[in-house]
Scaffold this active site. Structure first.
Site, PDB file in Angstrom:
ATOM      1  N   TYR A   1      -2.907  -1.023  10.122  1.00 54.70           N
ATOM      2  CA  TYR A   1      -2.831  -1.346   8.697  1.00 54.70           C
ATOM      3  C   TYR A   1      -1.479  -0.926   8.124  1.00 54.70           C
ATOM      4  CZ  TYR A   1      -4.089  -1.178   3.709  1.00 54.70           C
ATOM      5  OH  TYR A   1      -4.133  -1.355   2.357  1.00 54.70           O
TER       6      TYR A   1
ATOM      7  N   SER B   1       0.847  -1.197   0.000  1.00 57.05           N
ATOM      8  CA  SER B   1       0.000   0.000   0.000  1.00 57.05           C
ATOM      9  C   SER B   1       0.873   1.234   0.000  1.00 57.05           C
ATOM     10  CB  SER B   1      -0.871   0.006   1.254  1.00 57.05           C
ATOM     11  OG  SER B   1      -1.484   1.272   1.416  1.00 57.05           O
TER      12      SER B   1
END
Ligand code: ZN
Length: 661
Positions: free
Chosen positions: A551, A538
């Site tokens: 995350y 990400s």
């Protein structure tokens, strides 16, 4: 079946389909049928025509377009030629087509045209080949089928064979040694009945003469890890000339386990045209430890055979891929290969017929006999037969490749799976959401991709990861690429984040990636032909967001994991790379369950403005879609990225704060 309105042609198509159902009569493009009748041509004239099956068309699902019509009177003129080369024959036959854009008619067209009967069947029946493929073929065929069926020793189809057969029209049929049967009648039903009657007689004769009892098989069953290890090694060795998918076929187990397997294999193919798809001979692996040497030896011998005969042909053909197409492994079964499972299964169907015939010969009439090496070469490299292979669809970028995609039930995973499928990859999809994954599989099938294998389960459970790898090896023989994509979004400021939520993010996003990395590297090392691991990380790995710690940490960990995999995999040709997407919304579940609202609030905007907000803050002012990510992942999996390992590619429209560093 589409009706044509012409009763003779309709009968022919129907009869052909019935014959094609039975693989003991014909397999994949083998055999052909014809009928003679009258049509009204494009100028309104009545013309007598013959419909003959097109070269390479499959009888099993034949349609009207598989039966080109030819002007019968013109073909009959050709009988007066003293001789005719294959090329000349194709040229002259093609000139007699009613519709020049038809499929190329069978190489056996003249044989059908010259026989003065309205309906003709030509099948490559197992039972007929079992009567002929040994030293006493002619004598045994006479005994089995009587005086009314003529017998011709092996010769390649063409003009000469057509002339010889036309002189045998007073018989009730003709047996072609190492090839098949020709029967005829003036009615379609009569022709079908005759075919079945002669084949039935042959089958009965073989049954009555089967003397030998096969010794009982005492092969030890292989354990699952042993079987997986062996399959992977075989795939590695077979992929030296290009990656391919393996199919393990249980139906070939009896032949593979037979103490006489070597003699069976030395009997060659039942009908000559089988060699087009399974090569003249199969390979028998006797010692599992020596499987690579066995395959190397097979390749060397095939190259030597090619060298011995190449001088004898005018237009020097290019050597076929020298790898065996059928590998018989005692204790395991028959392994066949292809660009996808369909092609590999077709090879297994053919191998089953071919080896069953040799086994039946052995049990009834003695040692099965193959064609001579020169005869095999002349058929193996016969341009008329090779034409059929040219009808095969072009190989795609990932044909023969096997890729695992986790998190394939939605979003980026689904997008990657669809793109890879459209480029020919065989796929193993993994996700905890079985229903969503079935939807992905169904979309792939609808889009014409190869049918994927689905593994439902939690990839942070080591036993599920093992199951995923085994599923890939059992279904396809190994792996080439692994897309580690499964993930979960966990919001919350550190001061409020529960331990459970933190641990869950690490488990789903990072521990699962570690487990799949571990299992993939050991499988790829065993396979020995390298591979590519792609991590879907990400933008947050380099540019984290407040309130998104669990995350962002897991994705940063994933980047580090990728780097270690690249370091440790390099010497085995295993590459590892990551992509960093940002703000991919289409079809993604990542934004469900309050994440969209939470992220919108953190940026001080309405939830519906989130896509536009993310697009506006990147350099290119673009939205990022699953297909953008999929394109980059496909590149990293491909040979085009063969010099790239340990890299990170952003797919975020350009976010300065997330530049790779
Ligand atoms: Zn034939």
């Amino acid at each position: 079946m589409k009706m044509t309105g012409n009763p003779v042609l309709d009968e022919l198509i129907k009869r052909s389909r019935t014959l094609g159902q039975d693989q003991t009569l014909v397999v994949y493009g083998g055999g052909n049928t014809s009928a003679k009748g009258v049509i009204t041509d494009h100028l309104g004239r009545e013309r007598e025509v013959i419909w003959v099956k097109g070269s390479g068309s499959d009888l099993r699902n034949a349609e009207v377009e598989d039966f080109p019509a030819l002007k019968l009177d013109e073909l009959l003129q050709l009988r007066n030629f003293a001789e005719m080369s294959d090329d000349q024959m194709v040229d002259l036959v093609t000139r007699s087509l009613i519709d020049p854009s038809s499929k190329r008619p069978s190489i056996e067209t003249l044989l059908h045209a010259f026989l003065p009967y309205r309906h003709i069947d030509h099948v490559h029946a197992n039972a007929i080949c079992a009567l002929t493929n040994h030293a006493d073929g002619r004598q045994i065929t006479k005994e089995a089928l009587g005086e009314n069926i003529a017998y011709i020793d092996w010769m390649r189809p063409g003009f000469e064979l057509s002339q010889i057969v036309s002189n045998l029209a007073s018989y009730e049929g003709v047996v072609l040694a190492h090839h098949g049967l020709i029967t005829w009648s003036d009615s379609s039903q009569g022709c079908a009945d005759r075919t079945m009657e002669v084949v039935g007689q042959a089958e009965a004769f073989i049954r009555e003469n089967t003397r030998r009892q096969e010794p009982a098989v005492t092969r030890k069953e292989m354990t699952e890890p042993e079987a997986v290890k062996l399959l992977v090694r075989i795939r590695g060795a077979l992929s030296a000339t290009g990656r391919r998918v393996l199919h393990l076929d249980d139906r070939l187990r009896e032949i593979s386990d037979s103490p006489l397997v070597k003699e069976i294999v030395e009997g060659g193919t039942a009908s000559a045209d089988h060699m087009l798809r399974i090569k003249p001979f199969s390979l028998v692996v006797e010692n599992y430890e020596k499987v690579t040497t066995n395959i190397d030896n097979y390749v060397r011998e095939y190259c030597q055979y090619f060298e011995r005969h190449i001088e004898t042909v005018a237009k020097g053909p290019v050597m076929h891929d020298p790898m065996p197409r059928v590998v018989l492994v005692p204790g395991l079964g028959g392994i066949t290969s292809g660009s996808g499972l369909g092609e590999a299964r077709a090879a297994a169907d053919i191998a089953l017929q071919t080896h069953t015939v040799a086994s039946n010969v052995l049990n009834a009439f003695g040692t099965p006999q193959a064609l001579t090496e020169k005869e095999i070469f002349d058929f193996d490299y016969w341009p008329m037969e090779l034409y059929k292979l040219s009808l095969k669809p072009q190989a795609l970028q990932f044909s023969g490749h096997i890729t695992i995609v986790t998190g394939a039930a939605s979003g980026i995973g689904r997008g990657i799976a669809r793109l890879l499928a459209s480029r020919g990859s065989s796929l193993v999809l993994a996700d905890i959401n079985g229903e969503g994954m079935e939807q992905t599989a169904s979309i792939i099938r609808d889009e014409g991709g190869l049918d994927p294998v689905c593994v439902v389960g939690d990839q942070s459970d080591e036993s599920v990861v093992t199951k995923t790898i085994h599923a890939a090896v059992r279904a396809f023989g190994g792996i080439d690429g692994v897309v580690i994509n499964a993930g979960v979004a966990v919001p919350g400021n550190l001061s409020e984040l529960s331990l459970g939520a933190w641990e869950n993010a690490q488990k789903v996003n990072l521990t699962s990636a570690f487990l799949l990395t571990k299992a993939s590297i050991s499988c790829l090392r065993e396979q020995g032909i390298g591979g590519s691991l792609v991590y879907v990380a990400s933008k947050n790995a380099f540019s984290p967001g407040a309130g998104f710690g669990a995350y962002s940490v897991s994705k940063a960990g994933m980047i580090q994991l990728m780097r270690i995999a690249a370091l440790e995999g390099g010497e085995y040709g295993i590459r590892a790379n990551a992509v960093n997407p940002d703000a991919v919304f289409d079809d993604s579940k990542l934004w469900h369950g309050g994440i969209r609202e939470e992220r919108a609030a953190s940026h001080g905007i309405a939830p519906s403005e989130l896509e536009e907000f993310y697009a506006s803050r990147n350099l290119l002012s673009v939205r990022v879609s699953t297909s953008d990510v999929a394109e980059t992942v496909a590149h990293l999996l491909s040979d085009g990225a063969s010099r790239t390992s340990g890299g990170v590619i952003p797919v975020d429209g350009g976010v300065p704060g997330a530049f790779v560093r």
